[in-house]
Design a protein around this motif. Structure first.
Motif, short mmCIF file in Angstrom:
data_model
loop_
_atom_site.label_atom_id
_atom_site.label_comp_id
_atom_site.label_asym_id
_atom_site.label_seq_id
_atom_site.Cartn_x
_atom_site.Cartn_y
_atom_site.Cartn_z
N UNK A 110 0.83 -1.21 0.00
CA UNK A 110 0.00 0.00 0.00
C UNK A 110 0.86 1.26 0.00
N UNK B 81 -12.54 2.28 -2.41
CA UNK B 81 -12.07 1.62 -1.19
C UNK B 81 -10.63 2.01 -0.82
N UNK B 82 -9.74 1.94 -1.81
CA UNK B 82 -8.34 2.27 -1.53
C UNK B 82 -8.17 3.71 -1.08
N UNK C 165 -9.30 4.16 2.50
CA UNK C 165 -8.31 3.68 3.45
C UNK C 165 -7.17 4.66 3.65
N UNK D 171 -7.72 7.82 3.75
CA UNK D 171 -8.35 9.02 4.31
C UNK D 171 -8.40 10.17 3.31
N UNK E 106 -6.25 5.71 -7.95
CA UNK E 106 -5.21 5.86 -6.93
C UNK E 106 -4.10 6.79 -7.40
N UNK F 257 -6.73 -6.05 -1.55
CA UNK F 257 -6.99 -5.27 -0.34
C UNK F 257 -5.68 -4.75 0.25
N UNK F 258 -4.64 -5.57 0.20
CA UNK F 258 -3.34 -5.11 0.72
C UNK F 258 -2.86 -3.91 -0.07
N UNK F 259 -3.01 -3.98 -1.40
CA UNK F 259 -2.57 -2.86 -2.22
C UNK F 259 -3.45 -1.64 -1.93
N UNK F 260 -4.72 -1.90 -1.64
CA UNK F 260 -5.63 -0.80 -1.32
C UNK F 260 -5.42 -0.27 0.10
N UNK F 261 -4.42 -0.78 0.77
CA UNK F 261 -4.08 -0.22 2.07
C UNK F 261 -4.93 -0.75 3.22
N UNK F 262 -5.54 -1.93 3.04
CA UNK F 262 -6.32 -2.50 4.13
C UNK F 262 -5.44 -3.48 4.90
N UNK G 229 -8.86 -4.51 8.84
CA UNK G 229 -9.75 -3.90 7.85
C UNK G 229 -10.19 -4.91 6.81
#
Ligand SMILES: Nc1ncnc2c1ncn2[C@@H]1O[C@H](COP(=O)(O)OP(=O)(O)OP(=O)(O)O)[C@@H](O)[C@H]1O
Ligand SMILES: [Mg+2]
Lengths: 369, 282
Positions: A74, A99-100, A103, A105, A151, B178-183, B187
C-alpha cells in the motif's frame, strides 16, 4: 510518477525453488514495459515482487530512487490489475474504486471527483451502483482498471489483464490500454503471453525464459535482432525456421546441409570460418525468386491457406528440417511443387550452435530499427 | 426433471403431503392439548380440535409456572434459554470465524497442528467431556450462572472448520488487492471477509441457535438455582413431578412456547439461510 529499477533481483520460493535467477533492469519514467514468456517462467513472480506481494530473496527493487524491498504494497504507490480482476464482490462499482482512497483518508469530495473522472475515461458512468456480478467481463475489466487509475499511482502493474476476455474485446481493450497510457503517461509493467499484445503495447519488451531475462529491447529490436534462439523462436508467428548449418571456408557465406550456399551481408565473420552455427530465417523473409537465381529449392509438402496469407511447409532437398514460409494468399502453390527460394542477406540470423547466442554478422548500426 | 409425466407429479405431491402430515400431526396434538382443561385430556378420546382454555393455560405458565415443578414461571425459563442460546451462538460464531481467519490467512508456526487439534475435537461430543468440564466449571465457581451455562459450549470445531473451508474458496487475489488498497488484516477482515461470510454466518446462526436452545444435559447438571433453569430442562421437570399427576395441559403449553423462538429465528433468517446453503456468492 517514477522509474523502477531492479538490481540483481532473485527469488527463491519456500522449498528452495528458484523462480527468478537474477534480473537487472531499469524502467524509465513513463515507460510501458511488457514482460512476455512461456507459462511458469516467472513473469507473475517478478511483477508480484515489484508490487510487494512477494518478498525479494536477493537484490534490490527501487521505485523512484527508494529501495522498496521492505515497504508494504500500500505504501509503494503502485496499483495492480489482476488477471481475474479481484473486485470486491459485495461492493458496488463505486465502492470498489473508492475503497483504496477511503483507506488513505482521502476527503470525500476528492474521492467522488476522482471516481467520476475514472468512470468517464472508462465509460462506466451508468454502472457505478452495480455489483461486480451484474457486469460483463469487459465491464469488470474496466472497473479493475478504474480501481487502479483513481489511486493515481506512480506505477501500474498489469498481470495478464486481458486473458479472460474474448478475442474481439481483447483487441478493443488493448487499444484502450494504449490510449490510457498515452493520456496518463504512468510507468507501466504489463505481463502477457500474447505476442500481439506484447508487440503492440510495449515501449520495451522483456522476453523471459525459466527465470532469466533473455532479452530486453524495443519490439523491433527483439524482432530484428533476437539475442538467442529462444527469443527468435518465441517472438514472431509462425516461428522462425532454424537450420543446422556451417560457415563457409572464408566466413562470407553459409553452407546448408542440403547443399547450396547463402551469401552473408558484409562477410563479417572471416575469423569464424568453418564454424557450426544455427541459421535462423523468418518465414516471411523467404521469397520465391524467379527461375535461375534461387539459392535453395524447397520441396513443398503441405499448404495452409489463411486467406490473406499462405503458409507453405516443406524441406530443403534431402535435409529433413521442417521449413515454413509465408506467401501472399493468392500465390499458386501446391503440394509436390519445388519452389526456388531466395532470402536477403540481412534477414539471416546466425546463432552459436552450442549456447544459442546470436552471432553478429553486421555492425548493429547497419540494422535499421 | 428427466421425464415430465403427470402421474409422477401427483405421486410426488402425495408423498410430500403425507410427509408434512406425519411431521406436523404431533405438533397439532400438542397445540390442541395446550388449549384444554386438564380433565379433558384424561378422558378418552383425546380431543382433536382446540378447546377453550387457551388464555388461562398460557397465562398460568407464563406468569406463575407449575407449583409442583418448583413454580418457576415459563417466562423466566425462556429468558434464561434465550440468553444461553444467544451467548452460545454469538460466541461460537465470533470465536470460530476468528480462529478460521488466523488459520487460513496467517502463517504462524504449528499452524496445521493448530488446525488439526481443532479438527480432532470435532469427534468429541459434549457428553464425552462433560465430567471434566463440570469439574472445571465448578472449581471456577461458575455453577448457577449464565457464564457457566454458555462458555463451556462455545468452543466449536464444526464452525471453525466450515469457516475455514469457506475462506479457502475466497480467491487470494482479493486479499492481495486489499493489501494494495491499504487494508490491514483487521480492515480486510471487517470490510471484505465478514460481508462475504454473511450468508454462512446466517446459516450457522440458525443451526447454532437451535443447538444452544435445545441444550438439556448441561443446564441440568450445573443449575440448582431455580432462577437459572432453562426451558428445555424445565419441561422435563414438569413431566417427572413427584407424587402428583403431570399437568399435561400446562406441559403442552410450555412445549408450544419452547418451540417459538427457534421458529422465529428460522423464519427471520430464512432468506439468508437458504442462500447460504445453496448459493456461493463470490
Ligand atoms: N508460491 C509458490 N511456491 C512455490 N513455487 C511457486 C510459487 N508460485 C509460483 N511458483 C513457481 O514459480 C515459477 C514461476 O511462476 P509464475 O507464477 O511467476 O509464472 P508465470 O510466468 O506467471 O506463468 P503464467 O504465464 O502461467 O502465469 C513456476 O515454476 C511456479 O511453479
Ligand atoms: Mg502468471
Amino acid at each position: 510518477m517514477a522509474d523502477v529499477q531492479l538490481r540483481g533481483v532473485k527469488k527463491d520460493y519456500p522449498g528452495g525453488f528458484r523462480a527468478i535467477h537474477g534480473i537487472d533492469m531499469h524502467i524509465g519514467d513513463g515507460e510501458f514495459i511488457v514482460i512476455v514468456g512461456p507459462s511458469g517462467c516467472g513473469k507473475s513472480t517478478l511483477m508480484r515482487m515489484v508490487a510487494g506481494l512477494e518478498r525479494v530473496t536477493e537484490g534490490d527493487i527501487l521505485i523512484g530512487e527508494r529501495v522498496v524491498n521492505e515497504v508494504e504494497p500500500a505504501d509503494r504507490n503502485i496499483a495492480m490489475v489482476f488477471q481475474n480482476y479481484a473486485l470486491y464482490p459485495h461492493m458496488t462499482v463505486f465502492d470498489n474504486m473508492a475503497y483504496g482512497l477511503r483507506n488513505r483518508r482521502t476527503p470525500k469530495a476528492e474521492i467522488e471527483k476522482r471516481v467520476a473522472a475514472a468512470a468517464e475515461i472508462l465509460e462506466l458512468q451508468g454502472l457505478l451502483d452495480r455489483r461486480p456480478r451484474q457486469l460483463s467481463g469487459g465491464q469488470r475489466q474496466r472497473v479493475a482498471m478504474g480501481r487502479a487509475i483513481v489511486r493515481e499511482p506512480s506505477v501500474f502493474l498489469f498481470d495478464e489483464p486481458l486473458s479472460n476476455l474474448d478475442a474481439k474485446l481483447r483487441v478493443q481493450m488493448r487499444l484502450e490500454i494504449r490510449k490510457l497510457h498515452q493520456a496518463l503517461g504512468v510507468t507501466s509493467i504489463y505481463v502477457t503471453h500474447d505476442q500481439v499484445e506484447a508487440m503492440t503495447l510495449a515501449d520495451r519488451l522483456v522476453v523471459m525464459n525459466a527465470g532469466i531475462a533473455e532479452q530486453i529491447g524495443t519490439p523491433m529490436q527483439v524482432y530484428r535482432q533476437p539475442a538467442t534462439t529462444y527469443v527468435a523462436g518465441f517472438i514472431g508467428s509462425p516461428a522462425m525456421n532454424f537450420i543446422a548449418a556451417r560457415l563457409g571456408p572464408d566466413g562470407a557465406d553459409i553452407e546448408l546441409p542440403a547443399g547450396g550456399r547463402l551469401p552473408m551481408s558484409n562477410g563479417a565473420l572471416a575469423s569464424q570460418a568453418g564454424r557450426e552455427v544455427t541459421l535462423g530465417i523468418r518465414p516471411e523473409h523467404l521469397t520465391v525468386s524467379g527461375a535461375g537465381d534461387g539459392v535453395v529449392s524447397l520441396n513443398v509438402e503441405l499448404i495452409e491457406q489463411l486467406g490473406a496469407d499462405l503458409l507453405v511447409h516443406g524441406h530443403f532437398g534431402g535435409d529433413r528440417t521442417d521449413i515454413t514460409l509465408r506467401l501472399a494468399g493468392a500465390t499458386p502453390v501446391s503440394a509436390g511443387d519445388v519452389l526456388p527460394l531466395g532470402v536477403a542477406p540481412e534477414s539471416l540470423h546466425l546463432f552459436d550452435r552450442e549456447n544459442g547466442r546470436r552471432l553478429e554478422t553486421a555492425a548493429p548500426s547497419d540494422v535499421p530499427m | 426433471m428427466v421425464e415430465n409425466r403427470r402421474y409422477l407429479t401427483y405421486v410426488a405431491h402425495a408423498t410430500l403431503i403425507l410427509g408434512i402430515v406425519i411431521v406436523a400431526f404431533p405438533i397439532w396434538v400438542t397445540f390442541v392439548a395446550s388449549t384444554h382443561e386438564p380433565q379433558d385430556l384424561l378422558t378418552s378420546p383425546v380431543p382433536i380440535w382446540p378447546g377453550g382454555a387457551f388464555l388461562e393455560n398460557y397465562r398460568q405458565v407464563l406468569g406463575v409456572g407449575l407449583e409442583a415443578a418448583g413454580g418457576v414461571p415459563v417466562g423466566t425459563m425462556m429468558f434464561n434459554s434465550l440468553v444461553m442460546a444467544l451467548a452460545i451462538t454469538i460466541g461460537k460464531i465470533a470465536i470460530s470465524i476468528i480462529a478460521a481467519y488466523a488459520i487460513v490467512y496467517f502463517d504462524f508456526p504449528f499452524r496445521m497442528t493448530a488446525f488439526w487439534l481443532i479438527f480432532v475435537t470435532l469427534m468429541l461430543p459434549v457428553e464425552v467431556r462433560i465430567l471434566p468440564t463440570f469439574k472445571v466449571v465448578a472449581d471456577l465457581g461458575m455453577l448457577n450462572s449464565y457464564v457457566g451455562l454458555s462458555v463451556p459450549l462455545i468452543a466449536s470445531a464444526t464452525a471453525t472448520f466450515l469457516f475455514r473451508q469457506f475462506f479457502l474458496t475466497v480467491p487470494d487475489e482479493l486479499m492481495e488487492a486489499a493489501r494494495i488498497d491499504g487494508a490491514g488484516p483487521i480492515k480486510f477482515f471487517r470490510d471484505v471477509l465478514l460481508p462475504l461470510s454473511r450468508t454462512n454466518i446466517a446459516a450457522l446462526f440458525v443451526i447454532l441457535f437451535i443447538f444452544g436452545w435445545n441444550q438439556y444435559l448441561w443446564p441440568l447438571l450445573i443449575t440448582t438455582d431455580e432462577s437459572f433453569y432453562t426451558i428445555v430442562m424445565g419441561i422435563q421437570r414438569m413431566v417427572t413431578v413427584a407424587d402428583a399427576e403431570p399437568q399435561w395441559h400446562l406441559v403442552m403449553a410450555t412445549t408450544m412456547l419452547a418451540m417459538l423462538p427457534p421458529v422465529v429465528v428460522v423464519i427471520c433468517m430464512q432468506q439468508l439461510f437458504v442462500k447460504g446453503l445453496v448459493e456461493v456468492e463470490k
